[in-house]
Write a protein that holds these residues in place. Structure first.
Motif, mmCIF file in Angstrom:
data_model
loop_
_atom_site.group_PDB
_atom_site.id
_atom_site.type_symbol
_atom_site.label_atom_id
_atom_site.label_comp_id
_atom_site.label_asym_id
_atom_site.label_seq_id
_atom_site.Cartn_x
_atom_site.Cartn_y
_atom_site.Cartn_z
ATOM 1 N N PHE A 148 11.592 4.138 1.291
ATOM 2 C CA PHE A 148 11.147 5.049 2.383
ATOM 3 C C PHE A 148 12.189 6.096 2.768
ATOM 4 O O PHE A 148 13.408 5.577 3.020
ATOM 5 N N SER A 149 11.734 7.275 3.001
ATOM 6 C CA SER A 149 12.807 8.321 3.524
ATOM 7 C C SER A 149 12.217 8.062 5.247
ATOM 8 O O SER A 149 11.565 8.602 5.623
ATOM 9 N N VAL A 150 13.684 7.875 5.828
ATOM 10 C CA VAL A 150 13.629 8.106 7.321
ATOM 11 C C VAL A 150 13.251 9.484 7.614
ATOM 12 O O VAL A 150 12.312 9.659 8.560
ATOM 13 N N ASN A 151 13.496 10.453 6.862
ATOM 14 C CA ASN A 151 13.219 11.958 7.404
ATOM 15 C C ASN A 151 11.525 12.133 7.407
ATOM 16 O O ASN A 151 10.911 12.642 8.141
ATOM 17 N N ARG A 152 10.773 11.322 6.213
ATOM 18 C CA ARG A 152 9.526 11.455 6.356
ATOM 19 C C ARG A 152 8.890 10.553 7.363
ATOM 20 O O ARG A 152 7.908 10.943 7.849
ATOM 21 N N MET A 153 9.280 9.298 7.507
ATOM 22 C CA MET A 153 8.822 8.544 8.597
ATOM 23 C C MET A 153 8.767 9.193 9.981
ATOM 24 O O MET A 153 7.903 9.121 10.652
ATOM 25 N N TYR A 182 3.632 -2.320 2.584
ATOM 26 C CA TYR A 182 3.822 -3.292 1.759
ATOM 27 C C TYR A 182 2.844 -4.116 1.697
ATOM 28 O O TYR A 182 2.270 -4.657 0.588
ATOM 29 N N ASP A 183 1.848 -4.261 2.788
ATOM 30 C CA ASP A 183 0.518 -5.072 2.479
ATOM 31 C C ASP A 183 -0.234 -4.584 1.532
ATOM 32 O O ASP A 183 -0.981 -5.227 0.634
ATOM 33 N N PHE A 184 -0.374 -3.220 1.300
ATOM 34 C CA PHE A 184 -1.248 -2.304 0.222
ATOM 35 C C PHE A 184 -0.706 -2.898 -1.109
ATOM 36 O O PHE A 184 -1.367 -3.227 -2.058
ATOM 37 N N VAL A 185 0.650 -2.872 -1.326
ATOM 38 C CA VAL A 185 1.163 -3.150 -2.517
ATOM 39 C C VAL A 185 0.969 -4.555 -3.051
ATOM 40 O O VAL A 185 0.665 -5.076 -4.114
ATOM 41 N N MET A 208 1.583 6.134 2.890
ATOM 42 C CA MET A 208 2.801 5.532 2.843
ATOM 43 C C MET A 208 2.626 4.338 2.006
ATOM 44 O O MET A 208 3.390 4.342 0.873
ATOM 45 N N GLY A 209 1.581 3.479 2.067
ATOM 46 C CA GLY A 209 1.236 2.577 1.067
ATOM 47 C C GLY A 209 1.017 2.956 -0.208
ATOM 48 O O GLY A 209 1.099 2.271 -1.360
ATOM 49 N N VAL A 210 0.049 4.207 -0.562
ATOM 50 C CA VAL A 210 -0.163 4.746 -1.793
ATOM 51 C C VAL A 210 0.987 5.110 -2.347
ATOM 52 O O VAL A 210 1.236 4.713 -3.605
ATOM 53 N N ASP A 211 2.149 5.709 -1.795
ATOM 54 C CA ASP A 211 3.277 6.382 -2.302
ATOM 55 C C ASP A 211 4.344 5.048 -2.562
ATOM 56 O O ASP A 211 4.630 5.006 -3.960
ATOM 57 N N LEU A 212 4.335 3.792 -1.954
ATOM 58 C CA LEU A 212 4.984 2.907 -2.005
ATOM 59 C C LEU A 212 4.444 2.050 -3.443
ATOM 60 O O LEU A 212 5.168 1.710 -4.175
ATOM 61 N N GLY A 213 3.064 2.056 -3.615
ATOM 62 C CA GLY A 213 2.627 1.435 -4.816
ATOM 63 C C GLY A 213 3.288 2.341 -6.081
ATOM 64 O O GLY A 213 3.352 1.673 -7.057
ATOM 65 N N ARG A 215 5.923 3.908 -6.297
ATOM 66 C CA ARG A 215 7.141 3.781 -6.464
ATOM 67 C C ARG A 215 7.565 2.509 -7.116
ATOM 68 O O ARG A 215 8.637 2.199 -7.653
ATOM 69 N N MET A 216 6.736 1.327 -6.730
ATOM 70 C CA MET A 216 6.889 -0.130 -6.952
ATOM 71 C C MET A 216 6.113 -0.404 -8.367
ATOM 72 O O MET A 216 5.951 -1.916 -8.725
ATOM 73 N N GLY A 217 5.313 0.574 -9.040
ATOM 74 C CA GLY A 217 4.505 0.346 -10.335
ATOM 75 C C GLY A 217 3.421 -0.365 -10.229
ATOM 76 O O GLY A 217 3.046 -1.038 -11.132
#
Length: 417
Positions: A148-153, A182-185, A208-213, A215-217
């Motif tokens: 997570f980027s704080v700048n983006r948050m 994280y729920d989405f992932v 954010m969830g789409v992006d985290l997914g 990044r986490m594969g």
């Protein structure tokens, strides 16, 4: 109007559910194959969900009708954090016991519009407390927080708008979007979930969830939001003089729910028929075309169909009949909303202002005074002209109640207990 391959997106588009989507083409291809497993999260901040939640429940309904699998995610974990979206101040922290009680009270409503089971497109219900409450803080920072980027948050509406208004945001709230992402992932890994849906105010959190997914594969994830609910006059939908339009019958009766839709603005009838009923579009178009006084018949259809979907056909028909007897025959229908008061209060003389507040027809004594001046309040169908009037046993009808009315369409019975 875009022509989609999937019944799901075609239905949502035709009925007015779509606001934003992260990838229409990719989601359309999945939904056409029946592979668009999707979830909506519902935090347990109150004993009942409200009309805004009903909109996303209907999205899940149409998802299931098109052969795809819906997931209702109870926010047992995220409710402990508190969603800052659209709020100027931190939500009141709820105890675990309160959250559990709310969760238990909310659960039953989903079965009104979704079919649960073990089949391919049957709905399932999960609770994010199952994984969020077990996370190790350091591991969470290392494995999830680093993405997570704080700048983006800080650019997300839920954060940015709060800071622009110079309203304090707590660190726990700042982490809400991390939990939701994280729920989405987690759902992607556990269930193969590919889509998260929600209101337009949730777009940033969902993306954010789409992006985290990514990044986490996980497999590719998708986002889809519905427009903010407003009336034709621009007001935010879902508020009455009594407060929110709750979905639980013990907090907002089927009769009140029916009346809420019956009082819809003329310009909103077609829109709400599409969003809150399962009537075929051909029938909705016929009702939309009605003009003049005939629009009232369309409003009654809207009220009955929306109420039947949530509370059952019998309750909807009873509400419609109560309204007909009350308004067309002037009868005192016993199925009108009833508020019990201690008999001692009536024997001592119950102030009329206080009575209307207790009945939930007005929010305060001041509002009651204003309505009396405008001729808007009645007791047993007689206009109230004296704000110092006191109700007593002498005001009881032969049925043993006192009928309070606000305008022509809102009635409550006061009954001594």
């Amino acid at each position: 109007m875009t022509a989609f391959k999937s019944d799901f997106l075609n239905t949502l588009q035709e009925r007015g559910f779509i606001h934003q989507c992260s990838d229409f083409e990719g989601l359309d291809a999945l939904a056409a194959k029946g592979e668009a497993t999707a979830y909506v999260g519902y935090d347990c901040t109150a004993r009942s969900l409200h009309i805004g939640n009903y909109l996303t429940m209907m999205m899940l309904h149409w998802l299931q009708q098109s052969g795809n699998k819906p997931i209702t995610l109870m926010g047992g974990g995220t409710t402990m954090v508190g969603d800052p979206s659209g709020k100027d101040e931190t939500r009141a922290m709820r105890t675990v016991a309160e959250i559990e009680a709310n969760k238990a009270s909310i659960r039953g409503v989903f079965a009104k519009v979704l079919n649960y089971g073990d089949g391919k497109s049957d709905a399932i219900m999960l609770d994010n407390a199952e994984w969020l409450t077990k996370l190790n803080w350091i591991e969470m920072l290392r494995d999830v927080g680093r993405h997570f980027s704080v700048n983006r948050m800080l650019t997300m509406d839920s954060v940015r708008l709060r800071l622009e208004r110079e309203q304090e945001m707590s660190f726990i709230e700042f982490n809400y979007m991390v939990c939701q992402a994280y729920d989405f992932v987690e759902l992607a890994k556990r269930t193969g979930c590919k889509l998260q849906m929600g209101g337009s105010d949730q777009w940033g959190n969902i993306i954010m969830g789409v992006d985290l997914g990514r990044r986490m594969g996980t497999h590719q994830l998708f986002a889809l939001t519905t427009p903010l609910l407003t009336t034709a006059s621009g007001a935010k939908m879902g508020k009455t003089a009594q407060g929110a339009v709750w979905l639980n019958a013990d907090q907002f009766s089927p009769y009140d729910f029916w009346q809420y839709w019956r009082n819809t603005e003329d310009a909103d009838v077609g829109k709400f028929l599409k969003l809150f009923t399962t009537l075929p579009m051909a029938e909705i178009k016929k009702l939309e075309a009605l003009g003049g006084s005939e629009i009232n018949e369309a409003k009654k259809v809207l009220a009955t169909e929306a109420t039947a979907l949530l509370h059952g056909r019998d309750a909807a028909n009873e509400a419609a009949e109560t309204a007909r007897r009350t308004f067309e025959e002037g009868a005192l229908a016993e199925s009108l909303p009833t508020v019990e008061i201690p008999r001692g209060e009536l024997d001592a003389g119950l102030g009329v202002l206080n009575a209307f507040v207790k009945a939930g027809l007005v929010a305060s004594n001041g509002e009651a005074r204003r309505q009396i001046k405008g001729g808007g309040l009645r007791v047993n169908d007689a206009a109230v002209t004296d704000e110092k009037m006191a109700l007593s046993a002498g005001n009881l009808t032969p049925e043993g109640v006192i009928k309070l009315s606000f305008g022509k369409k809102k009635h409550v019975l006061i009954k001594p207990a």
